[in-house]
Scaffold this motif. Structure first.
Motif, PDB file in Angstrom:
ATOM      1  N   SER A 126       0.840  -1.195   0.000  1.00 38.57           N
ATOM      2  CA  SER A 126       0.000   0.000   0.000  1.00 38.57           C
ATOM      3  C   SER A 126       0.876   1.246   0.000  1.00 38.57           C
ATOM      4  O   SER A 126       2.044   1.205   0.393  1.00 38.57           O
ATOM      5  CB  SER A 126      -0.922   0.012   1.227  1.00 38.57           C
ATOM      6  N   ASP A 130       1.326   7.429  -5.739  1.00 31.00           N
ATOM      7  CA  ASP A 130       0.977   6.758  -6.986  1.00 31.00           C
ATOM      8  C   ASP A 130       2.196   6.150  -7.677  1.00 31.00           C
ATOM      9  O   ASP A 130       2.145   5.015  -8.148  1.00 31.00           O
ATOM     10  CB  ASP A 130       0.304   7.746  -7.948  1.00 31.00           C
ATOM     11  N   LEU A 147      -4.107   1.713  -2.965  1.00 30.90           N
ATOM     12  CA  LEU A 147      -3.843   3.147  -2.918  1.00 30.90           C
ATOM     13  C   LEU A 147      -4.518   3.703  -1.675  1.00 30.90           C
ATOM     14  O   LEU A 147      -5.712   3.490  -1.456  1.00 30.90           O
ATOM     15  CB  LEU A 147      -4.388   3.847  -4.166  1.00 30.90           C
ATOM     16  N   HIS A 152      -9.521  13.069  -0.960  1.00 30.71           N
ATOM     17  CA  HIS A 152      -9.946  12.475  -2.218  1.00 30.71           C
ATOM     18  C   HIS A 152     -11.215  13.117  -2.736  1.00 30.71           C
ATOM     19  O   HIS A 152     -11.949  13.767  -2.020  1.00 30.71           O
ATOM     20  CB  HIS A 152     -10.150  10.965  -2.066  1.00 30.71           C
ATOM     21  N   VAL A 156     -10.227   9.837  -7.389  1.00 30.12           N
ATOM     22  CA  VAL A 156      -9.432   8.845  -6.669  1.00 30.12           C
ATOM     23  C   VAL A 156      -9.560   7.442  -7.274  1.00 30.12           C
ATOM     24  O   VAL A 156      -8.593   6.687  -7.297  1.00 30.12           O
ATOM     25  CB  VAL A 156      -9.748   8.862  -5.156  1.00 30.12           C
ATOM     26  N   VAL A 157     -10.709   7.108  -7.809  1.00 28.17           N
ATOM     27  CA  VAL A 157     -10.877   5.801  -8.440  1.00 28.17           C
ATOM     28  C   VAL A 157     -10.042   5.730  -9.715  1.00 28.17           C
ATOM     29  O   VAL A 157      -9.398   4.707  -9.988  1.00 28.17           O
ATOM     30  CB  VAL A 157     -12.363   5.504  -8.738  1.00 28.17           C
ATOM     31  N   ALA A 160      -6.416   5.194  -8.664  1.00 30.76           N
ATOM     32  CA  ALA A 160      -6.177   3.805  -8.256  1.00 30.76           C
ATOM     33  C   ALA A 160      -6.091   2.901  -9.476  1.00 30.76           C
ATOM     34  O   ALA A 160      -5.199   2.048  -9.568  1.00 30.76           O
ATOM     35  CB  ALA A 160      -7.278   3.339  -7.307  1.00 30.76           C
ATOM     36  N   LEU A 168      -8.670   0.353  -2.645  1.00 30.53           N
ATOM     37  CA  LEU A 168      -8.614   1.773  -2.371  1.00 30.53           C
ATOM     38  C   LEU A 168      -8.926   1.963  -0.895  1.00 30.53           C
ATOM     39  O   LEU A 168      -9.959   1.514  -0.413  1.00 30.53           O
ATOM     40  CB  LEU A 168      -9.643   2.505  -3.247  1.00 30.53           C
TER      41      LEU A 168
END
Length: 182
Positions: A126, A130, A147, A152, A156-157, A160, A168
């Motif tokens: 984790s 990024d 991630l 966020h 954010v999706v 990831a 996430l």
């Protein structure tokens, strides 16, 4: 020096944070997984330490990255425990491990350990970063990644997905639920 309960936020029992003693206690207590943070020592060892500095959890001072491993090993992390390296934790417990990395250099060092020990199925990696997740995913195909997003929004999706994260991690207090009426 503050002694924290097992895990970053605490679950049960009091042991020195991020020590072999705390990870063994977690396993004995029946926890499903251990989470730890990895930093590189000045000479490139993967050191288990939550903070960038050794000040809060040991009798030493300064950044982890400024100390060679031999100097870090000489520090008292509480109750006579020493600062462990990642491989020692892997040897001390059989539990799955979630390892948080902070940068691309740590991703490369972790990739070497994962390959050398065949740990793709046991370790989830984790990071808030990024680039570090993208690098570990590139170097270790099939490794599970997560991630972590402190702040966020809708992007954010996409972040990831772009770095290949299967998971996430979000802070629930930052989420809001909106009801959309049709």
């Amino acid at each position: 020096m503050e002694l924290l309960t097992i895990g970053h936020r605490g679950v049960m029992g009091v042991e020195p944070e991020n020590t072999l003693r705390s990870f063994v206690a977690a396993e004995r207590a029946g926890l499903d997984v251990v989470e730890l943070d990895l930093h590189l020592s000045a000479d490139g060892a993967l050191v288990v330490m939550h903070d960038e500095d050794v000040d809060r959890t040991t009798d030493g001072t300064g950044p982890v990255a400024a100390h060679p491993l031999v100097a870090l090993r000489a520090l008292d992390a509480g109750r006579g425990e020493r600062v462990p390296v990642f491989e020692e934790v892997l040897d001390a417990v059989a539990l799955p491990v979630q390892a948080e990395i902070k940068d691309v250099r740590a991703a490369r060092a972790l990739a070497a350990v994962l390959h050398a020990r065949g740990l793709v199925g046991r370790v989830e990696v984790s990071s808030f970063h990024d680039e570090a997740l993208a690098e570990i995913a590139r170097l270790v195909p099939g490794v599970r990644t997560a991630l972590i997003a402190g702040r966020h929004g809708p992007e954010v999706v996409e972040r990831a997905t772009a770095v290949g994260a299967a998971t996430l991690c979000l802070k629930l207090r930052h989420l809001t639920l909106e009801t959309v009426e049709e």
